[in-house]
Design a protein around this motif. Structure first.
Motif, PDB file in Angstrom:
ATOM      1  N   ALA A 266      -6.077  -3.107  -1.158  1.00  0.00           N
ATOM      2  CA  ALA A 266      -5.002  -2.842  -0.199  1.00  0.00           C
ATOM      3  C   ALA A 266      -3.788  -3.725  -0.473  1.00  0.00           C
ATOM      4  O   ALA A 266      -2.635  -3.275  -0.362  1.00  0.00           O
ATOM      5  CB  ALA A 266      -5.514  -3.062   1.215  1.00  0.00           C
ATOM      6  N   GLU A 267      -4.006  -4.976  -0.838  1.00  0.00           N
ATOM      7  CA  GLU A 267      -2.892  -5.873  -1.183  1.00  0.00           C
ATOM      8  C   GLU A 267      -2.160  -5.362  -2.424  1.00  0.00           C
ATOM      9  O   GLU A 267      -0.923  -5.383  -2.492  1.00  0.00           O
ATOM     10  CB  GLU A 267      -3.418  -7.281  -1.425  1.00  0.00           C
ATOM     11  CG  GLU A 267      -3.966  -7.969  -0.182  1.00  0.00           C
ATOM     12  CD  GLU A 267      -4.520  -9.352  -0.487  1.00  0.00           C
ATOM     13  OE1 GLU A 267      -4.275  -9.864  -1.606  1.00  0.00           O
ATOM     14  OE2 GLU A 267      -5.217  -9.924   0.380  1.00  0.00           O
ATOM     15  N   ALA A 268      -2.926  -4.896  -3.403  1.00  0.00           N
ATOM     16  CA  ALA A 268      -2.321  -4.405  -4.642  1.00  0.00           C
ATOM     17  C   ALA A 268      -1.568  -3.100  -4.429  1.00  0.00           C
ATOM     18  O   ALA A 268      -0.518  -2.853  -5.046  1.00  0.00           O
ATOM     19  CB  ALA A 268      -3.406  -4.215  -5.706  1.00  0.00           C
ATOM     20  N   GLU A 269      -2.090  -2.261  -3.539  1.00  0.00           N
ATOM     21  CA  GLU A 269      -1.496  -0.943  -3.320  1.00  0.00           C
ATOM     22  C   GLU A 269      -0.089  -1.028  -2.737  1.00  0.00           C
ATOM     23  O   GLU A 269       0.726  -0.120  -2.915  1.00  0.00           O
ATOM     24  CB  GLU A 269      -2.407  -0.112  -2.414  1.00  0.00           C
ATOM     25  CG  GLU A 269      -2.047   1.351  -2.355  1.00  0.00           C
ATOM     26  CD  GLU A 269      -3.058   2.162  -1.564  1.00  0.00           C
ATOM     27  OE1 GLU A 269      -3.080   3.392  -1.728  1.00  0.00           O
ATOM     28  OE2 GLU A 269      -3.831   1.558  -0.791  1.00  0.00           O
ATOM     29  N   LYS A 270       0.229  -2.111  -2.054  1.00  0.00           N
ATOM     30  CA  LYS A 270       1.543  -2.285  -1.447  1.00  0.00           C
ATOM     31  C   LYS A 270       2.629  -2.584  -2.476  1.00  0.00           C
ATOM     32  O   LYS A 270       3.819  -2.493  -2.166  1.00  0.00           O
ATOM     33  CB  LYS A 270       1.493  -3.426  -0.419  1.00  0.00           C
ATOM     34  CG  LYS A 270       0.577  -3.166   0.769  1.00  0.00           C
ATOM     35  CD  LYS A 270       0.493  -4.398   1.665  1.00  0.00           C
ATOM     36  CE  LYS A 270      -0.476  -4.191   2.818  1.00  0.00           C
ATOM     37  NZ  LYS A 270      -0.604  -5.421   3.657  1.00  0.00           N
ATOM     38  N   LEU A 271       2.219  -2.933  -3.676  1.00  0.00           N
ATOM     39  CA  LEU A 271       3.163  -3.372  -4.701  1.00  0.00           C
ATOM     40  C   LEU A 271       3.545  -2.220  -5.626  1.00  0.00           C
ATOM     41  O   LEU A 271       2.784  -1.262  -5.791  1.00  0.00           O
ATOM     42  CB  LEU A 271       2.540  -4.509  -5.514  1.00  0.00           C
ATOM     43  CG  LEU A 271       2.175  -5.757  -4.706  1.00  0.00           C
ATOM     44  CD1 LEU A 271       1.333  -6.709  -5.532  1.00  0.00           C
ATOM     45  CD2 LEU A 271       3.433  -6.454  -4.206  1.00  0.00           C
ATOM     46  N   PRO A 272       4.705  -2.306  -6.283  1.00  0.00           N
ATOM     47  CA  PRO A 272       5.151  -1.235  -7.177  1.00  0.00           C
ATOM     48  C   PRO A 272       4.458  -1.313  -8.532  1.00  0.00           C
ATOM     49  O   PRO A 272       3.869  -2.348  -8.882  1.00  0.00           O
ATOM     50  CB  PRO A 272       6.646  -1.516  -7.326  1.00  0.00           C
ATOM     51  CG  PRO A 272       6.748  -3.007  -7.178  1.00  0.00           C
ATOM     52  CD  PRO A 272       5.709  -3.378  -6.155  1.00  0.00           C
ATOM     53  N   PRO A 273       4.529  -0.238  -9.321  1.00  0.00           N
ATOM     54  CA  PRO A 273       4.006  -0.283 -10.686  1.00  0.00           C
ATOM     55  C   PRO A 273       4.635  -1.430 -11.470  1.00  0.00           C
ATOM     56  O   PRO A 273       5.832  -1.683 -11.369  1.00  0.00           O
ATOM     57  CB  PRO A 273       4.417   1.077 -11.274  1.00  0.00           C
ATOM     58  CG  PRO A 273       4.546   1.968 -10.090  1.00  0.00           C
ATOM     59  CD  PRO A 273       5.054   1.095  -8.981  1.00  0.00           C
TER      60      PRO A 273
ATOM     61  N   MET B  31      -4.600   4.944 -10.473  1.00  0.00           N
ATOM     62  CA  MET B  31      -3.907   4.167 -11.502  1.00  0.00           C
ATOM     63  C   MET B  31      -4.307   4.643 -12.904  1.00  0.00           C
ATOM     64  O   MET B  31      -3.460   4.737 -13.805  1.00  0.00           O
ATOM     65  CB  MET B  31      -4.243   2.684 -11.313  1.00  0.00           C
ATOM     66  CG  MET B  31      -3.276   1.716 -11.954  1.00  0.00           C
ATOM     67  SD  MET B  31      -3.754   0.001 -11.594  1.00  0.00           S
ATOM     68  CE  MET B  31      -3.288  -0.130  -9.869  1.00  0.00           C
ATOM     69  N   HIS B  32      -5.593   4.961 -13.094  1.00  0.00           N
ATOM     70  CA  HIS B  32      -6.032   5.488 -14.386  1.00  0.00           C
ATOM     71  C   HIS B  32      -5.298   6.797 -14.709  1.00  0.00           C
ATOM     72  O   HIS B  32      -4.891   7.025 -15.856  1.00  0.00           O
ATOM     73  CB  HIS B  32      -7.545   5.724 -14.396  1.00  0.00           C
ATOM     74  CG  HIS B  32      -8.366   4.520 -14.733  1.00  0.00           C
ATOM     75  ND1 HIS B  32      -8.717   3.570 -13.795  1.00  0.00           N
ATOM     76  CD2 HIS B  32      -8.903   4.093 -15.906  1.00  0.00           C
ATOM     77  CE1 HIS B  32      -9.445   2.626 -14.376  1.00  0.00           C
ATOM     78  NE2 HIS B  32      -9.572   2.915 -15.657  1.00  0.00           N
TER      79      HIS B  32
ATOM     80  N   ALA C 143     -15.629   2.047 -11.375  1.00  0.00           N
ATOM     81  CA  ALA C 143     -14.231   2.308 -11.035  1.00  0.00           C
ATOM     82  C   ALA C 143     -14.078   3.439 -10.029  1.00  0.00           C
ATOM     83  O   ALA C 143     -13.052   3.528  -9.338  1.00  0.00           O
ATOM     84  CB  ALA C 143     -13.433   2.621 -12.297  1.00  0.00           C
ATOM     85  N   THR C 144     -15.085   4.305  -9.915  1.00  0.00           N
ATOM     86  CA  THR C 144     -14.986   5.441  -8.995  1.00  0.00           C
ATOM     87  C   THR C 144     -15.009   4.995  -7.536  1.00  0.00           C
ATOM     88  O   THR C 144     -14.662   5.780  -6.650  1.00  0.00           O
ATOM     89  CB  THR C 144     -16.129   6.443  -9.230  1.00  0.00           C
ATOM     90  OG1 THR C 144     -17.393   5.802  -8.968  1.00  0.00           O
ATOM     91  CG2 THR C 144     -16.115   6.929 -10.678  1.00  0.00           C
ATOM     92  N   ARG C 145     -15.402   3.752  -7.287  1.00  0.00           N
ATOM     93  CA  ARG C 145     -15.449   3.264  -5.907  1.00  0.00           C
ATOM     94  C   ARG C 145     -14.095   2.759  -5.415  1.00  0.00           C
ATOM     95  O   ARG C 145     -13.978   2.367  -4.251  1.00  0.00           O
ATOM     96  CB  ARG C 145     -16.506   2.156  -5.786  1.00  0.00           C
ATOM     97  CG  ARG C 145     -17.924   2.653  -6.016  1.00  0.00           C
ATOM     98  CD  ARG C 145     -18.956   1.620  -5.611  1.00  0.00           C
ATOM     99  NE  ARG C 145     -19.029   0.520  -6.546  1.00  0.00           N
ATOM    100  CZ  ARG C 145     -19.838   0.473  -7.598  1.00  0.00           C
ATOM    101  NH1 ARG C 145     -20.620   1.488  -7.854  1.00  0.00           N
ATOM    102  NH2 ARG C 145     -19.855  -0.586  -8.395  1.00  0.00           N
ATOM    103  N   SER C 146     -13.093   2.756  -6.272  1.00  0.00           N
ATOM    104  CA  SER C 146     -11.763   2.282  -5.901  1.00  0.00           C
ATOM    105  C   SER C 146     -10.752   3.411  -6.026  1.00  0.00           C
ATOM    106  O   SER C 146     -10.315   3.745  -7.132  1.00  0.00           O
ATOM    107  CB  SER C 146     -11.339   1.119  -6.799  1.00  0.00           C
ATOM    108  OG  SER C 146      -9.973   0.786  -6.587  1.00  0.00           O
ATOM    109  N   PRO C 147     -10.335   4.035  -4.913  1.00  0.00           N
ATOM    110  CA  PRO C 147      -9.318   5.101  -4.979  1.00  0.00           C
ATOM    111  C   PRO C 147      -8.024   4.633  -5.634  1.00  0.00           C
ATOM    112  O   PRO C 147      -7.373   5.409  -6.352  1.00  0.00           O
ATOM    113  CB  PRO C 147      -9.105   5.472  -3.507  1.00  0.00           C
ATOM    114  CG  PRO C 147     -10.373   5.074  -2.821  1.00  0.00           C
ATOM    115  CD  PRO C 147     -10.833   3.841  -3.537  1.00  0.00           C
TER     116      PRO C 147
END
Length: 625
Positions: A429-436, A519-520, A510-514
Motif C-alpha cells: 500500500a505504501e508503494a502503490e501511492k508512489l509514481p513509476p 507492475m509485471h 508474486a500472485t499474492r500481490s495485486p
C-alpha cells in the motif's frame, strides 16, 4: 494365440488380465472392484475401484493412447473419475486427488516432509528411500481427505509424479541406492562445470545453452556424474544405474527404469525427440543410443555413462506401466493402476498453467523467477537457455530465462525494514501511492548474481538515487520494480533469440500481490494471466495422468477442460510508457555501468572473475557486456 490367466485374489477382489499380442499393439484389461481403504482421520470406510480398463498402447507411438471401457458394477451408480497428482519437492512430497474430467480438487493435498543434510558447505543430500516412503504416506493422506459422507463412489484412474530436477541417484545392480542423492541445489560439482566447458568446447550438445557459450550448471546431471566418477570411483564402478528422483520413483512404482524426455532434453543435453526412438541392438552406438551426447561423454572420459543412464525414454503423459503389487500395498492403491510419465516440477507446472502453445510464457515466481516460453522453432542464441527440442511435450519446444533473486530480495527487504510487525499488504500500500520510478530511486535485482540474459555470478544488487526524502515505501517500490525490469530483460533476451511472447501466465508467490502483478504487466508491456488453480505442478500431474489414462484424448483437450483462467491483467498504456523510458534510459545503462564495479568489489574480497567470460544477449543492446 491369446492367453487368459485367472488369478485368485483376496475376497471381494478379482482381477482378470487378458494379454492380446498383435503386431506392435498390446491390450491389457484390468478389473478391480471394491478395493477398500480406511481413512485414519474419519475412521470411515471409503471405497475406491478401478473399473474394467482397456489400454491400447502402440509400440511405435509414444503418445500411448488409452481407451477405457465400463466395468461390470451397478450401472446406476455414478462414479467420479479421479487421478492422483504427486509433487516431489525440495522439502516435502505432496499428493492430491483431482476430478479427471474438470480438474477440480477432491479432498485436500497432503504433504509429508523429508530431511535434507548438508555434510559440507555447498553440499545438499537426501535419502532416496525417504522419497518413496513419504510418497506412500502422502497418497494415503490425500485419499483419506476425500469426503465420504455423500455416498459417492470414486474410480481411481491413474497416478502421475513430478519431482525436483537434477537430484541425482546412483543405484547398484539391484537398483538400491549406493549413497544419498546429490540434491538439485548441491553445488559440489562446480569445478566439473568448468572442465566440461573446457574439454567439450565446440561439442554440438553444448549449443543448446547460449549458442555454446554456456553456462553449465553445477546442478545438472552430467557435472554431478563426473564428480562421482572422479571423487567416489568405488561408487561409480558399482553403479549400474545413474538416474534422477523422477526415474527412481517411477521404478519403485512400476519396476521399469525409464527417463522423462522433458528432463533429458532440458538438463541432460539429449535431443528430446530423437531420444524417444527405440534403442536397437545395432553395433553403431549412434543408433543404439539415439539423441544422446555420446561425443561429450567420450571427451569427458566417461563413455560408460550412456550405459548407466536409463536406456528407455518416455514423453510426459505416456504410460510407464502399472503399479506393482508391492507399490500398491505401500500406497494403498489398486494393483495395476496406470502410472503416467511426469517430469521436472517447474516444467510440469507449465502444463498446469496451460502454457503449451507457441507465444505463451510461463513465469514461475518464488525466491527466484523462471521464464519458460513455448516456441515454434528450437532456436538458440546467446542470452537464453534452450530452446529445448521435444520439451515440455513431444512435438513442442521451449526456451528459458531466469533471475536468481526476486522474491528473496522482497523477503530480505521486509525483514530489514519492517520485521514481523508489518505485513506485505501494508508495504504494498505504501508503494502503490508512489509514481513509476519511485521518484527517481532505481534498484538492480541481481543480489545473487545474474542468470539471463547476462550470465554473471559476480553481479550484485544496488539502490541508486537515494535521497533523504525517500521513505521505506520508496525502497519497497524500487525493489519490486527492479525485479520486473529484470523480467523485462529476460523476456527481451528470449525475443531476440526468436522466441516471441504474447502473454505471461504467472504462478507462485508474486500472485499474492495485486500491486506486483500489475507492475509485471506494465513493465513488460505484456498481459499477465492468473489461473484459478495456482498450484501448477500438482494440476499438471493431474492433466498428464488424465491423458495417460485415456480420460482426455490429448494434453490440449485436458488443458481446455481442467485449466481455468481467473483473470487477465492488461498493461496500462500510460504507465507502460513511463516504464519503457525508465527501463531503456536508466535500468539498462545502470546494469552496464555497475558490472565492472561489482567485479572490482569481488576482486577486493578475493572472489574475482578469474577471466570468466560473460554471456550476453544480442538483442538490441539490452544485455550488454
Amino acid at each position: 494365440m491369446p492367453m487368459t490367466h485367472a488369478i485368485m485374489f483376496p475376497p471381494r477382489t478379482l482381477i482378470w488380465i487378458t494379454l492380446i499380442l498383435s503386431y506392435s499393439i498390446y491390450i491389457v484389461k484390468i478389473e478391480a472392484s471394491s478395493a477398500a481403504t480406511f481413512s485414519p482421520i474419519t475412521k470411515s470406510k471409503t471405497t475406491y475401484s478401478t473399473t474394467a480398463t482397456l489400454l491400447r498402447i502402440s509400440g511405435g507411438d509414444s503418445s500411448n493412447s488409452v481407451d477405457r471401457a465400463d466395468g461390470d458394477g451397478d450401472s446406476n451408480t455414478k462414479k467420479r473419475k479421479i487421478v492422483i497428482g504427486v509433487d516431489g519437492g525440495t522439502e516435502s512430497i505432496r499428493a492430491c486427488c483431482f476430478d479427471a474430467i474438470n480438474g477440480n480438487i477432491i479432498g485436500k493435498s497432503h504433504a509429508v516432509p523429508y530431511k535434507t543434510s548438508h555434510p559440507k558447505p555447498g553440499w545438499a543430500e537426501q535419502n532416496p528411500k525417504d522419497w518413496y516412503d513419504n510418497l506412500g504416506a502422502a497418497v494415503k493422506g490425500a485419499l483419506a481427505s476425500i469426503p465420504s459422507d455423500n455416498g459417492d463412489e470414486h474410480e481411481l484412474c491413474a497416478i502421475c509424479v513430478d519431482t525436483t530436477c537434477c537430484s541425482v541417484v546412483a543405484l547398484d545392480s539391484s537398483n538400491e541406492p549406493l549413497r544419498p542423492c546429490l540434491l538439485w541445489m548441491d553445488a559440489r560439482s562446480a569445478p566439473q562445470t568448468k572442465e566440461i566447458l573446457d574439454r567439450c568446447k565446440g561439442d554440438p550438445s553444448l549449443l543448446i545453452n547460449s549458442g555454446g557459450e554456456g553456462p553449465i550448471s553445477a546442478e545438472w546431471l552430467i557435472p554431478k556424474s563426473l564428480w562421482i566418477k572422479q571423487n567416489e570411483p568405488d561408487i561409480w564402478d558399482k553403479a549400474s544405474t545413474i538416474c534422477e528422483y523422477q526415474d527412481y520413483i517411477n521404478f519403485k512404482l512400476t519396476g521399469k527404469m525409464v527417463a522423462s524426455s522433458c528432463n533429458a532434453a532440458v538438463r541432460w543435453h539429449w535431443d528430446g525427440e530423437e531420444c524417444l526412438r527405440e534403442v536397437t541392438n545395432d553395433d553403431n552406438d549412434e543408433e543404439r543410443y539415439p539423441g544422446r551426447p555420446l561425443s561429450m561423454y567420450r571427451a569427458l572420459g566417461m563413455p560408460e555413462l550412456v550405459e548407466k543412464l536409463p536406456h528407455k525414454c518416455l514423453p510426459m503423459g505416456s504410460l510407464v506401466g502399472g503399479l506393482t503389487s508391492e507399490a500398491a500395498n505401500d500406497l494403498g492403491l489398486p494393483e495395476g493402476l496406470p502410472v503416467v510419465q511426469g517430469g521436472p516440477d517447474a516444467f510440469v507446472g507449465m502444463i498446469g498453467l496451460g502454457c503449451i502453445y507457441p507465444g505463451q510464457l510461463c513465469l514461475i515466481t518464488g525466491s527466484s523467477h523462471l521464464h519458460c516460453v513455448v516456441t515454434a522453432q528450437p532456436n538458440t542464441a546467446p542470452g537464453t537457455w534452450g530452446a529445448y527440442r521435444g520439451a515440455p511435450l513431444q512435438g513442442t519446444n521451449f526456451a528459458e530465462g531466469g533471475q536468481s533473486s526476486t522474491g528473496s530480495v522482497i523477503r530480505w527487504a521486509k525483514a530489514l525494514f519492517a520485521g514481523d510487525d508489518t505485513d506485505y499488504k501494508t508495504l504494498d500500500a505504501e508503494a502503490e501511492k508512489l509514481p513509476p520510478g519511485s521518484e527517481n530511486l532505481i534498484a538492480l535485482d541481481t543480489f545473487q548474481g545474474s542468470r539471463t540474459p547476462v550470465t554473471d555470478p559476480l553481479a550484485r544488487g544496488a539502490l541508486v538515487g537515494m535521497t533523504l526524502s525517500h521513505t521505506r515505501g520508496h525502497i519497497w517500490r524500487a525493489l519490486m520494480e527492479a525485479v520486473c525490469f529484470g523480467t523485462r530483460a529476460c523476456v527481451d533476451g528470449l525475443v531476440s533469440a526468436g522466441h516471441e511472447c504474447s502473454e505471461i501466465i504467472i504462478a507462485g508467490g508474486a500472485t499474492r500481490s495485486p500491486v506486483w502483478l500489475q507492475m509485471h504487466a506494465d513493465v513488460t508491456g505484456k498481459p499477465v494471466v492468473l489461473c484459478e488453480n495456482a498450484d501448477a505442478p500438482l494440476l499438471g500431474c493431474a492433466i498428464l495422468a488424465s491423458v495417460g489414462a485415456g480420460i482426455h484424448h490429448n494434453v490440449e483437450d485436458a488443458v481446455e477442460s481442467m485449466v481455468r483462467r481467473l483473470r487477465r491483467i492488461e498493461p496500462r498504456e500510460d504507465v507502460a510508457a513511463e516504464y519503457e523510458k525508465i527501463y531503456e534510459n536508466v535500468y539498462v545503462k545502470l546494469s552496464q555501468m555497475a558490472r565492472p564495479v561489482m567485479h572490482a568489489i569481488a576482486g577486493l574480497r578475493g572472489g574475482g572473475s578469474n577471466g570468466r567470460k560473460l554471456v550476453k544477449s544480442d538483442g538490441g543492446g539490452h544485455a550488454p557486456m
